[in-house]
Write a protein that holds these residues in place. Structure first.
Motif, mmCIF file in Angstrom:
data_model
loop_
_atom_site.group_PDB
_atom_site.id
_atom_site.type_symbol
_atom_site.label_atom_id
_atom_site.label_comp_id
_atom_site.label_asym_id
_atom_site.label_seq_id
_atom_site.Cartn_x
_atom_site.Cartn_y
_atom_site.Cartn_z
ATOM 1 N N VAL D 42 0.722 -1.369 -0.283
ATOM 2 C CA VAL D 42 0.037 -0.245 -0.007
ATOM 3 C C VAL D 42 1.218 1.392 -0.064
ATOM 4 O O VAL D 42 0.999 1.606 -0.575
ATOM 5 C CB VAL D 42 -1.051 0.215 1.239
ATOM 6 N N PHE D 43 2.024 1.158 0.999
ATOM 7 C CA PHE D 43 2.822 2.365 1.187
ATOM 8 C C PHE D 43 3.893 2.901 -0.547
ATOM 9 O O PHE D 43 3.778 3.871 -0.643
ATOM 10 C CB PHE D 43 3.660 2.103 1.826
ATOM 11 N N PHE D 44 4.324 1.129 -0.822
ATOM 12 C CA PHE D 44 4.123 1.666 -2.570
ATOM 13 C C PHE D 44 3.585 2.302 -3.474
ATOM 14 O O PHE D 44 3.934 3.334 -4.290
ATOM 15 C CB PHE D 44 5.227 0.760 -3.211
ATOM 16 N N THR D 92 -5.395 3.670 -6.696
ATOM 17 C CA THR D 92 -4.547 3.183 -5.835
ATOM 18 C C THR D 92 -4.909 2.544 -4.570
ATOM 19 O O THR D 92 -4.217 1.112 -4.750
ATOM 20 C CB THR D 92 -4.020 4.475 -4.836
ATOM 21 N N THR D 93 -5.769 2.549 -4.162
ATOM 22 C CA THR D 93 -5.930 1.598 -3.302
ATOM 23 C C THR D 93 -6.594 0.753 -3.688
ATOM 24 O O THR D 93 -6.178 -0.347 -3.208
ATOM 25 C CB THR D 93 -7.267 2.829 -2.457
ATOM 26 N N TRP D 94 -7.575 0.116 -4.236
ATOM 27 C CA TRP D 94 -7.771 -1.270 -4.788
ATOM 28 C C TRP D 94 -6.019 -1.594 -5.353
ATOM 29 O O TRP D 94 -6.273 -3.837 -5.456
ATOM 30 C CB TRP D 94 -8.189 -0.618 -6.066
ATOM 31 N N VAL D 99 -2.037 -6.651 -4.341
ATOM 32 C CA VAL D 99 -1.260 -6.295 -5.153
ATOM 33 C C VAL D 99 -0.987 -6.756 -6.799
ATOM 34 O O VAL D 99 0.060 -6.647 -7.734
ATOM 35 C CB VAL D 99 0.304 -6.721 -4.592
ATOM 36 N N MET D 100 -1.331 -8.534 -6.611
ATOM 37 C CA MET D 100 -0.614 -9.426 -8.381
ATOM 38 C C MET D 100 -1.677 -9.548 -8.617
ATOM 39 O O MET D 100 -1.882 -10.216 -9.455
ATOM 40 C CB MET D 100 0.167 -10.760 -7.193
ATOM 41 N N ALA D 101 -3.245 -8.568 -8.384
ATOM 42 C CA ALA D 101 -4.937 -9.440 -9.584
ATOM 43 C C ALA D 101 -4.193 -8.350 -10.219
ATOM 44 O O ALA D 101 -3.644 -7.054 -10.718
ATOM 45 C CB ALA D 101 -5.929 -8.872 -8.513
ATOM 46 N N PRO D 102 -4.838 -9.070 -11.643
ATOM 47 C CA PRO D 102 -4.275 -8.527 -12.574
ATOM 48 C C PRO D 102 -5.581 -6.733 -12.871
ATOM 49 O O PRO D 102 -4.689 -6.022 -13.884
ATOM 50 C CB PRO D 102 -4.364 -9.168 -14.094
#
Lengths: 191, 191, 191, 191
Positions: D42-44, D92-94, D99-102
């Motif tokens: 989330v931070f990145f 961004t939140t989603w 993180v790894m979902a297309p």
């Protein structure tokens, strides 16, 4: 009294109103297309309200641009307008969560009606504060768009109970009528 | 030192304070009229606090408009005022959720008292920073409205424990007293 | 390139940062004094962070006031500072919820250190962009306060693991050191 | 028509967009290092989006700085750009939560593409509103960076389904390409 701070404060409040609506676009649980598609009504509500708040900002910009002075009454008439605009995120979210329910759709129209009336009052206060300002007075003198849109909002309120989609159609038509900034003022300023 | 950025920053903070209160108008579950009616106390709390923050913005606008200069002390006195104003959304929400409970209603008055004192301190700092500014000094010299409202807030705090509605009445009276922007300054500037 | 929009944008971001922290002052369930007293640590965290963000705003105001020009590097150095400041609400809330836990208290110091370094970088960029600006260059030339506070923050990070209260004491001392706006610049401008 | 209020309003909206993203950095339960480490993606995401919004603000600043006039079309082209930027906190939140979902990673690229197109439209409107403004027209005449980045975003969308990390790499490369403000305009203004 200068109008710079009035403009700056209004810009701040309208910028926040237009932006906090996006906080209601709650991120879906999971990353599936189905979860995203479920957001469609909320998204379209966001688009419609973004356009409405954008219209108010644009017209507010034009009207104050054409005014030379403001006074205490104008400050309060402006706060009154901002109050009704500040309720748009609330009604937008409620509509987005209850797309086919009459009450939220009617309330959306109620808030838009009050905002339109508040805009009209602000206009009158600005004209009485700038009595010899012919650009402003002539330009907004025949305020037919404002009157038409109040009538349309007031029509949409009972219509929401008969046929929700017809009320939506009125809101969309009204947004289109207002979409272009007040060309009368622009035209006056050029001539 | 110029006052433009002080005004711009204050406008930003006050615009956010006045707008985030509306986030506490939580959208009801369901689309019934009963659910909407339940929001009435929160709504009236929002209206009252909107008026109070609007009053502070209006008077802040007038006071700084009449000041030619600001210094480091004024910057901090201003931040001090913004601090107490920033607590108004908190007390508003707490009152809205506990309409007839004495403690939230009393705390509402405590925060208003501190804000009124902070406004008074800011006024003194501005006068000492603009010693030869007769518009400002004469205009705010007889600060009876500020004193009266602090007394009313301090009365409202114990009153909330005796009769909650009487405390509300005092808050509403006080808002009415302040409703008009500081006509003394406006009058001075015209003459 | 003018500095007005840089100031306006920074004012906006800092105003939001300082105000969203108050959203973390969650309204207590119930209206009892005990529920209110439980908020005390969160409240003091809010006060401390409000003072810190206020200090940054004040010093930012003074530094840019003394600068005549900005360039592309300054824009990014400024965004870099705003980035670290934007993390203060996060660390404030985490500290408020875990008052005696070392990690949140240490992280609070980490974010303050990065913000202090970012402020130093912005200062250097402004000086290199205004090379002949003696007011700015002389005034910030002996940047002892910045260096001292970075050292204090870096001390507070391990100290949080030894004695949490000592780390808090350092943060409070540091805020006091910075409390007064940069009198060196003010003094230079007067002379 | 002056451009000051357009700049002020855009500054307000962009300041809010860049700052509300930090509200999604939800404070972890507990005070352990493990809880903090979980926030890394989330931070990145926050850092990447902060840089993107910062880039837009910087380029918007440069482009409007080089423009002498705005008209009604520019106001709406600007609101159109702000609309797409306002969706960045959502995507961004989603992404941060998946993180790894297309799909979220692809949607991030969709929103960036629309924002890039909206920026291009705003540019064209500004040029047609300032026809004789050679600084602006010459400077943005060869808009290769904009075209390149739209191509990269459009590539990233299908790539997210093949290899999520490759899509991230494209977003990071694109941010780097835009990192420096538009030196062409700056160069033109100096010459």
């Amino acid at each position: 009294m200068g109008k710079n701070r009035l403009e700056a404060f209004s810009d701040g409040v309208i910028a926040i109103i237009i932006t906090i609506m996006v906080l209601e676009l709650k991120v879906p649980h999971g990353a599936s297309m189905a979860a995203l598609v479920e957001l469609t009504p909320v998204f379209f509500g966001y688009v419609l309200s973004f356009v409405y708040v954008g219209i108010y900002w644009n017209n507010h910009h034009h009207m104050l641009h054409a005014s030379a002075r403001v006074n205490g009454k104008v400050l309060w008439a402006n706060l009154h307008l901002l109050f009704w605009l500040s309720l748009i995120p609330f009604t937008t979210t409620w509509v987005g969560e209850n797309v086919m329910a009459p009450l939220p759709v009617a309330l959306y129209g109620v808030v838009l009606s009050f905002a339109a009336v508040a805009y009209y009052i602000l206009e009158k206060c600005l004209i009485s504060c700038n009595p010899s300002d012919h650009i402003l007075a002539n330009a907004v003198g025949k305020e037919y768009k404002g009157a038409v849109s109040v009538v349309l909002y007031l029509l949409a309120i009972p219509l929401a109970y008969l046929h929700v989609c017809a009320a939506y159609a009125l809101y969309i038509i009204c947004a289109m009528v207002w979409f272009l900034p007040d060309r009368r003022i622009e035209a006056q300023m050029r001539s």
